[in-house]
Design a protein around this motif. Structure first.
Motif, PDB file in Angstrom:
ATOM      1  N   PRO A 141       9.748  73.389  -4.013  1.00 28.60           N
ATOM      2  CA  PRO A 141       9.536  72.914  -5.373  1.00 28.60           C
ATOM      3  C   PRO A 141      10.699  72.126  -5.975  1.00 28.60           C
ATOM      4  CG  PRO A 141      10.258  75.182  -5.442  1.00 28.60           C
ATOM      5  CD  PRO A 141      10.239  74.776  -3.997  1.00 28.60           C
ATOM      6  N   ARG A 166       1.066  77.978  -3.484  1.00 28.91           N
ATOM      7  CA  ARG A 166       2.266  78.690  -3.917  1.00 28.91           C
ATOM      8  C   ARG A 166       2.529  78.418  -5.392  1.00 28.91           C
ATOM      9  NH1 ARG A 166       6.353  79.444   1.080  1.00 28.91           N
ATOM     10  NH2 ARG A 166       7.197  80.858  -0.488  1.00 28.91           N
ATOM     11  N   SER A 167       2.620  79.497  -6.158  1.00 21.62           N
ATOM     12  CA  SER A 167       2.715  79.355  -7.612  1.00 21.62           C
ATOM     13  C   SER A 167       3.959  78.595  -8.047  1.00 21.62           C
ATOM     14  CB  SER A 167       2.682  80.740  -8.274  1.00 21.62           C
ATOM     15  OG  SER A 167       3.752  81.543  -7.824  1.00 21.62           O
ATOM     16  N   GLU A 168       5.091  78.797  -7.348  1.00 23.45           N
ATOM     17  CA  GLU A 168       6.318  78.106  -7.767  1.00 23.45           C
ATOM     18  C   GLU A 168       6.183  76.587  -7.634  1.00 23.45           C
ATOM     19  OE1 GLU A 168       7.222  79.563  -3.472  1.00 23.45           O
ATOM     20  OE2 GLU A 168       5.990  80.141  -5.199  1.00 23.45           O
ATOM     21  N   ASN A 169       5.424  76.153  -6.632  1.00 26.02           N
ATOM     22  CA  ASN A 169       5.204  74.715  -6.464  1.00 26.02           C
ATOM     23  C   ASN A 169       4.315  74.155  -7.565  1.00 26.02           C
ATOM     24  OD1 ASN A 169       6.684  75.000  -4.128  1.00 26.02           O
ATOM     25  ND2 ASN A 169       4.922  74.901  -2.754  1.00 26.02           N
ATOM     26  N   THR A 172       6.189  74.099 -11.066  1.00 19.83           N
ATOM     27  CA  THR A 172       7.127  72.978 -11.170  1.00 19.83           C
ATOM     28  C   THR A 172       6.383  71.668 -11.387  1.00 19.83           C
ATOM     29  OG1 THR A 172       8.671  74.125  -9.702  1.00 19.83           O
ATOM     30  CG2 THR A 172       9.017  71.770 -10.024  1.00 19.83           C
TER      31      THR A 172
END
Length: 438
Positions: A141, A166-169, A172
Motif C-alpha cells: 500500500p 487486503r483492507s490496508e490496500n 490507502t
C-alpha cells in the motif's frame, strides 16, 4: 445529487481473480508460507529489486530452510492456482454493459511470477492495461504505487475504482481519492461494482418492468397476498372524490373519545394506531377537511415533539412511515394550521437521518426530507449502495395484521420508493407508471 462517473476499474490479481491454497502443501506449513510471502525479502522481489535466485537464497537463510524447500513450496502453490471464473465472467459482462469501462490489472507480483501467469491472464481477455509492482518499482500500500499506477494507465483517481482483498490496500486507495472496494465475496463485489458503474434508476425501473405482474406482498409464513398496502393508499392513488368523501364520513363515525380516528370501520374492533392517524390526517387535509381532525393534529404534534413514535409500533414495522406521510402532507398542503407540524417534523427528521442502514426506512426518510425541502445524503448513500444485482432493492417488512401479527412485506414497494427518492435527488420530477403504483 452529485455522483461520480467511473470509467476505470483496477483489479488486484491474487485473492481476487485467482487464488491458491496452502492446505496440502508438503514443503512447508501454511503459517510459514504466509510469513515468507509477507517478508521484506519477498516484498523486494515483488518490487523487482531482487532476482528470483537472490530472493530465494535470502528467504532460505532468514527462515533456516533446507536448500530447495522454498522453491518446492512455490511450485506446489502454483499447482493449486484457481481462477475465479464467476468474477472473470462478470467483468466481461460489465465491459459489454458499460462500453466506456477500461479494466486494469494492478497487482503486487514479481516479474517471473507474472510471466508464469501471463498466458492464463491473456486467455481471460479482460485487461486493457497491466500494472505490476515489478514494473513500477513499488508495491501496495505505498502511496507511490497508486500514483504510478494511475500515471502508467493515464487515468484519474476520481474516475477509478480499485478492488483488492487486503483492507490496508483498499483503505490507502480510498484515502487517495480512488473508490475502494474490499473483496470478500464474489457475488457481493459484483453487485457493488454494478451499483458504482450503472444507473440505479434505470436498473431499478428495469426490475419493476420485469416483475410488473408479480410484485405482490408476502407474509412471514410464505403466503403471497394480492392486496394493496392499505385502503388509504388506494384512495390516494386511484380513488375519486366520491370514494374519498364516503371514506372520510365513515372515519368520522369511528373516533375515540378523544376524537382520534380508529383503524377499522367497526365499532366492535376499536383498534387505534398513531401511524394510521397520521395517514388519516393527510387524507383529510389534502381534501380540504383537516379542520374536522384538529384534535388529531394536536396529538400528532405531541407524539413527534416527545419522540413517542419511537416507543413502539403495533401495525407498522418502521417508525419512519409517520415522517413519510406527514412530510407528503406538508409538501402538498399550505394550510397555516400545519406550520407547527412542519417545524417539529423537520427537527425530528433531521435527528433521525442516517440512524440505521435499513433500506425501506432510509427511503422513507429521504422522501420525507425531500418533501420538506432539505437533503438527506446519509440515507441516500445507504440506498445507492444497497441495490441488488437484479436491479431491485431488498425485501422489507412493512406492516402486520391479524390477532397473531402476521408480517407483510414486499420488494416492489421498497424498490419503487427507492427509485423515487433517487430520481428526486437527481432533480427528476415524476415517475413512470411502474413506480407510481406504490
Amino acid at each position: 445529487m452529485a455522483s461520480r462517473r467511473y470509467t476505470d476499474l483496477l483489479l488486484d490479481i491474487g485473492g481476487v481473480l485467482i487464488s491458491y491454497s496452502t492446505k496440502n502443501n508438503t514443503a512447508l506449513p501454511p503459517r510459514t508460507i504466509k510469513t515468507v510471502l509477507d517478508s521484506p525479502h519477498w516484498h523486494e522481489y515483488e518490487k523487482g529489486k531482487l532476482s528470483r535466485q537472490q530472493c530465494y537464497d535470502k528467504v532460505t537463510a532468514q527462515f533456516g530452510l533446507a536448500p530447495g524447500t522454498w522453491a518446492e513450496a512455490v511450485k506446489q502453490l502454483q499447482s493449486t492456482l484457481k481462477p475465479n471464473q464467476d468474477f472473470i465472467a462478470a467483468i466481461k459482462d460489465m465491459k459489454a454493459s458499460y462500453p466506456r469501462l477500461r479494466v486494469h490489472a494492478f497487482s503486487n507480483i514479481s516479474a517471473p511470477d507474472f510471466d508464469y501467469l501471463k498466458p492464463t491472464i491473456d486467455k481471460w481477455g479482460i485487461f486493457d492495461n497491466v500494472v505490476t509492482s515489478a514494473s513500477i518499482g513499488c508495491r501496495k500500500p505505498d502511496f507511490g504505487s497508486y500514483r504510478q499506477a494511475l500515471d502508467s494507465a493515464q487515468i484519474s483517481a476520481h474516475t477509478s475504482i480499485f478492488v483488492d482483498d487486503r483492507s490496508e490496500n483498499v483503505i490507502t486507495a480510498h484515502s487517495l481519492g480512488i473508490r475502494g472496494v474490499l473483496f470478500e465475496n464474489t457475488v457481493i463485489v459484483i453487485a457493488q461494482l454494478h451499483n458504482l458503474l450503472g444507473d440505479p434508476v434505470a436498473r431499478g425501473m428495469a426490475f419493476l418492468r420485469r416483475r410488473a405482474k408479480a410484485l405482490f406482498c408476502e407474509t412471514d409464513n410464505g403466503i403471497t397476498i394480492k392486496e394493496n398496502f392499505s385502503q388509504l393508499l388506494i384512495l390516494q392513488r386511484i380513488g375519486d372524490s366520491h370514494q374519498k368523501q364516503a371514506a372520510m364520513e365513515a372515519i368520522l363515525e369511528n373516533l375515540t373519545p378523544d376524537g382520534l380516528p380508529l383503524i377499522y370501520f367497526d365499532k366492535l374492533r376499536p383498534r387505534f394506531c398513531p401511524f394510521v392517524s397520521a395517514n388519516v390526517l393527510r387524507l383529510f387535509y389534502l381534501n380540504g377537511q383537516g379542520y374536522k381532525l384538529r384534535s388529531t393534529l394536536r396529538y400528532i404534534c405531541s407524539i413527534l415533539h416527545t419522540q413517542a413514535y419511537e416507543i413502539g409500533k403495533r401495525y407498522y414495522c418502521h417508525s419512519d412511515w409517520i415522517f413519510y406521510y406527514l412530510a407528503d402532507l406538508c409538501r402538498k398542503c399550505s394550510n397555516p394550521d400545519l406550520n407547527e407540524l412542519r417545524m417539529i417534523l423537520s427537527t425530528q427528521l433531521k435527528r433521525r437521518m442516517g440512524t440505521d442502514k435499513d433500506v425501506l426506512a432510509a427511503a422513507l426518510r429521504v422522501l420525507a426530507a425531500q418533501s420538506l425541502g432539505f437533503e438527506n445524503p446519509r440515507d441516500l448513500e445507504t440506498l445507492l449502495v444497497a441495490q441488488q444485482l437484479d436491479g431491485g432493492w431488498e425485501f422489507a417488512w412493512m406492516f402486520t395484521y391479524g390477532s397473531v401479527a402476521v408480517k407483510v412485506g414486499s420488494r416492489g414497494v421498497t424498490t419503487a420508493l427507492t427509485i423515487k427518492a433517487i430520481q428526486t435527488a437527481r432533480g427528476v420530477e415524476g415517475l413512470s407508471a411502474e413506480s407510481n403504483k406504490f
